[in-house]
Design a protein around this motif. Structure first.
Motif, short mmCIF file in Angstrom:
data_model
loop_
_atom_site.label_atom_id
_atom_site.label_comp_id
_atom_site.label_asym_id
_atom_site.label_seq_id
_atom_site.Cartn_x
_atom_site.Cartn_y
_atom_site.Cartn_z
N VAL A 58 -5.15 -42.07 33.84
CA VAL A 58 -5.73 -40.59 33.62
C VAL A 58 -5.41 -40.09 32.26
O VAL A 58 -4.00 -40.09 32.18
CB VAL A 58 -5.26 -39.92 35.02
CG1 VAL A 58 -5.79 -38.54 34.91
CG2 VAL A 58 -5.74 -40.62 36.20
N VAL A 59 -6.38 -39.44 31.68
CA VAL A 59 -6.27 -38.75 30.28
C VAL A 59 -6.70 -37.52 30.46
O VAL A 59 -7.81 -37.11 30.86
CB VAL A 59 -6.53 -39.52 29.08
CG1 VAL A 59 -6.68 -38.71 27.86
CG2 VAL A 59 -6.02 -40.88 29.04
N VAL A 60 -5.90 -36.50 30.22
CA VAL A 60 -6.17 -34.98 30.17
C VAL A 60 -6.61 -34.61 28.90
O VAL A 60 -5.71 -34.52 28.00
CB VAL A 60 -5.23 -34.08 30.83
CG1 VAL A 60 -5.56 -32.66 30.81
CG2 VAL A 60 -4.90 -34.56 32.15
N PRO A 61 -7.79 -34.20 28.61
CA PRO A 61 -8.37 -33.75 27.27
C PRO A 61 -7.42 -32.30 26.80
O PRO A 61 -7.57 -31.20 27.90
CB PRO A 61 -9.57 -33.54 27.39
CG PRO A 61 -9.95 -33.51 28.60
CD PRO A 61 -8.90 -34.05 29.47
N GLY A 62 -6.80 -32.16 26.02
CA GLY A 62 -6.19 -30.97 25.45
C GLY A 62 -6.19 -30.69 24.13
O GLY A 62 -6.49 -31.33 23.01
N VAL A 63 -5.31 -29.51 23.86
CA VAL A 63 -5.05 -29.06 22.42
C VAL A 63 -3.79 -28.05 22.53
O VAL A 63 -3.54 -27.64 23.75
CB VAL A 63 -6.46 -28.36 21.94
CG1 VAL A 63 -6.54 -26.89 22.39
CG2 VAL A 63 -6.13 -28.28 20.42
N GLU A 64 -3.28 -28.03 21.32
CA GLU A 64 -2.30 -26.99 21.27
C GLU A 64 -2.56 -26.00 19.99
O GLU A 64 -2.63 -26.51 18.76
CB GLU A 64 -0.80 -27.78 20.97
CG GLU A 64 0.36 -26.55 21.05
CD GLU A 64 1.75 -27.22 20.63
OE1 GLU A 64 1.79 -28.73 20.24
OE2 GLU A 64 2.77 -26.70 21.18
N ILE A 65 -2.67 -24.69 20.06
CA ILE A 65 -3.01 -23.98 19.10
C ILE A 65 -1.91 -22.71 18.82
O ILE A 65 -1.16 -22.68 19.71
CB ILE A 65 -4.46 -23.31 19.21
CG1 ILE A 65 -4.29 -22.34 20.36
CG2 ILE A 65 -5.57 -24.25 19.22
CD1 ILE A 65 -5.61 -21.37 20.53
N SER A 66 -1.90 -22.43 17.82
CA SER A 66 -0.82 -21.50 17.55
C SER A 66 -1.31 -19.93 17.46
O SER A 66 -2.49 -19.61 17.18
CB SER A 66 -0.60 -21.57 15.99
OG SER A 66 0.01 -22.71 15.74
N LEU A 67 -0.63 -19.10 18.19
CA LEU A 67 -0.98 -17.60 18.34
C LEU A 67 -0.08 -16.77 17.51
O LEU A 67 0.97 -16.93 17.51
CB LEU A 67 -1.13 -17.39 19.87
CG LEU A 67 -1.58 -18.15 20.89
CD1 LEU A 67 -1.34 -17.51 22.32
CD2 LEU A 67 -3.14 -18.04 20.50
N GLN A 68 -0.60 -15.75 17.05
CA GLN A 68 0.32 -14.66 16.54
C GLN A 68 1.40 -14.16 17.74
O GLN A 68 0.81 -14.04 18.57
CB GLN A 68 -0.58 -13.16 16.08
CG GLN A 68 -1.43 -13.70 14.96
CD GLN A 68 -2.56 -12.42 14.72
OE1 GLN A 68 -2.35 -11.35 15.25
NE2 GLN A 68 -3.35 -12.69 14.09
N GLY A 69 2.30 -13.62 17.43
CA GLY A 69 3.23 -12.75 18.40
C GLY A 69 2.74 -11.36 18.80
O GLY A 69 1.66 -11.19 18.05
#
Ligand code: AMP
Ligand code: FE
Ligand code: FE
Ligand code: ZN
Length: 297
Positions: A58-69
């Motif tokens: 099982v593979v979960v499609p995802g991403v990690e992005i940067s947010l301003q504080g």
């Protein structure tokens, strides 16, 4: 207990395993599910899903992005947001991630110029050779410095040159929280604040931050993480229950760049229960809800 890992990186960003190798490693480790969550790109997702189908992983499609504080006393200057169970082909997602990649493309030559001004004749081509995909980040600069024997290890590369405020640091554009959260939700993602323990905020500070993020649409929080001790994880689980946030967990596996972090097991003691999957999936935005989010571009 069945375990999962919902935070990993491949060669599509700054990990050392290809998406296929990452999925194979998850399968060998006996994980019930693995998410691929590369920085700022979903370039590795299709390959990971194909590898998962071939193996029955099982593979979960995802991403990690940067947010301003948030611009307030005691709030972190930047944050990482995970998007899980997303549709990697959603058109607005591609446009949003392109913005992040443009910001990198603008920053990378500026980092090179800073090294050159310090008398280190680094070139962008040289750094690019350490990247497995299109995305180039500070970890690849760290590898180039290591290859030139200018630092003893990658940690020293950050401590001396690349970390915020150091001689070769260049800040990059990030999404305002509400925009970044909307971007991922529009693509069908469940949005999760990554590694809250790294902020060292204390529980009251973390609660204040989560309340701001909930106002901006946040769905969940990464309670289980390689660098979280059991007491902190328990505290985050308590906060999540009280604030009605869904819970996620993962190792932040990168392969060679973080050799002490094992897939699924983190520093050895991480156990992310597979039972979290149901709650996360339940939180997926329905088509109507996803459509109702107006994006500012
Ligand atoms: P970038 O996305 O180019 O700003 O690079 C950020 C990435 O660099 C993070 O996601 C980590 O993988 C890595 N990183 C950040 N700080 C450090 C550090 N002190 N030591 C090693 N790696 C780091
Ligand atoms: Fe990374
Ligand atoms: Fe992160
Ligand atoms: Zn990560």
């Amino acid at each position: 207990m069945d375990i999962i890992d919902l935070h990993t990186h491949s060669t599509a960003s700054d990990g050392s395993l290809t998406p296929t190798q990452l999925v194979e490693a998850a399968w060998r480790a006996g994980l019930k599910a693995v998410a691929i969550t590369d920085h700022d790109t979903v370039e590795g997702v299709a390959e990971a899903l194909t590898a998962g189908q071939a193996l029955g992983q099982v593979v979960v499609p995802g991403v990690e992005i940067s947010l301003q504080g948030y611009e307030a006393q005691g709030m972190p200057a930047s944050m990482h947001l995970l998007g899980l169970f997303l549709d990697p082909g959603q058109p607005d997602l591609a446009a949003g991630l392109e913005r992040l990649q443009r910001a990198r493309a603008e920053r990378n030559p500026q980092i090179v110029a800073k090294f050159n001004a310090l008398g280190i004749p680094l070139t962008l081509e040289e750094v690019k050779a350490f990247a497995g995909g299109e995305l180039i980040g500070r970890p690849h600069f760290a590898q180039a410095l290591l290859a030139r024997k200018l630092v003893a290890n990658r940690g020293e590369a950050f401590a001396r040159y690349l970390a915020a405020g150091k001689a070769a640091y260049v800040p990059k554009w990030r999404f305002p929280p509400a925009e970044g959260i909307a971007l991922l939700k529009q693509a069908g993602a469940v949005t999760v604040l990554a590694h809250p323990g790294l902020f060292k905020l204390g529980l009251a500070g973390l609660e204040a931050l989560l309340l701001r993020l909930i106002d901006d649409g946040l769905d969940g929080v990464e309670a289980y993480y390689s660098e979280h001790d059991p007491a902190f994880t328990r505290a985050v689980l308590g906060l999540a229950a009280r604030l009605r946030l869904v819970v996620s967990g993962g190792s932040d596996f990168h392969g060679d760049p973080k050799p002490d972090i094992a897939l699924g097991l983190g520093r050895g003691n991480l156990r992310v229960p597979a039972s979290l999957l149901a709650g996360l999936k339940d939180r997926k935005p329905g088509p109507a809800r996803a459509r109702s989010i107006a994006l500012p571009y």
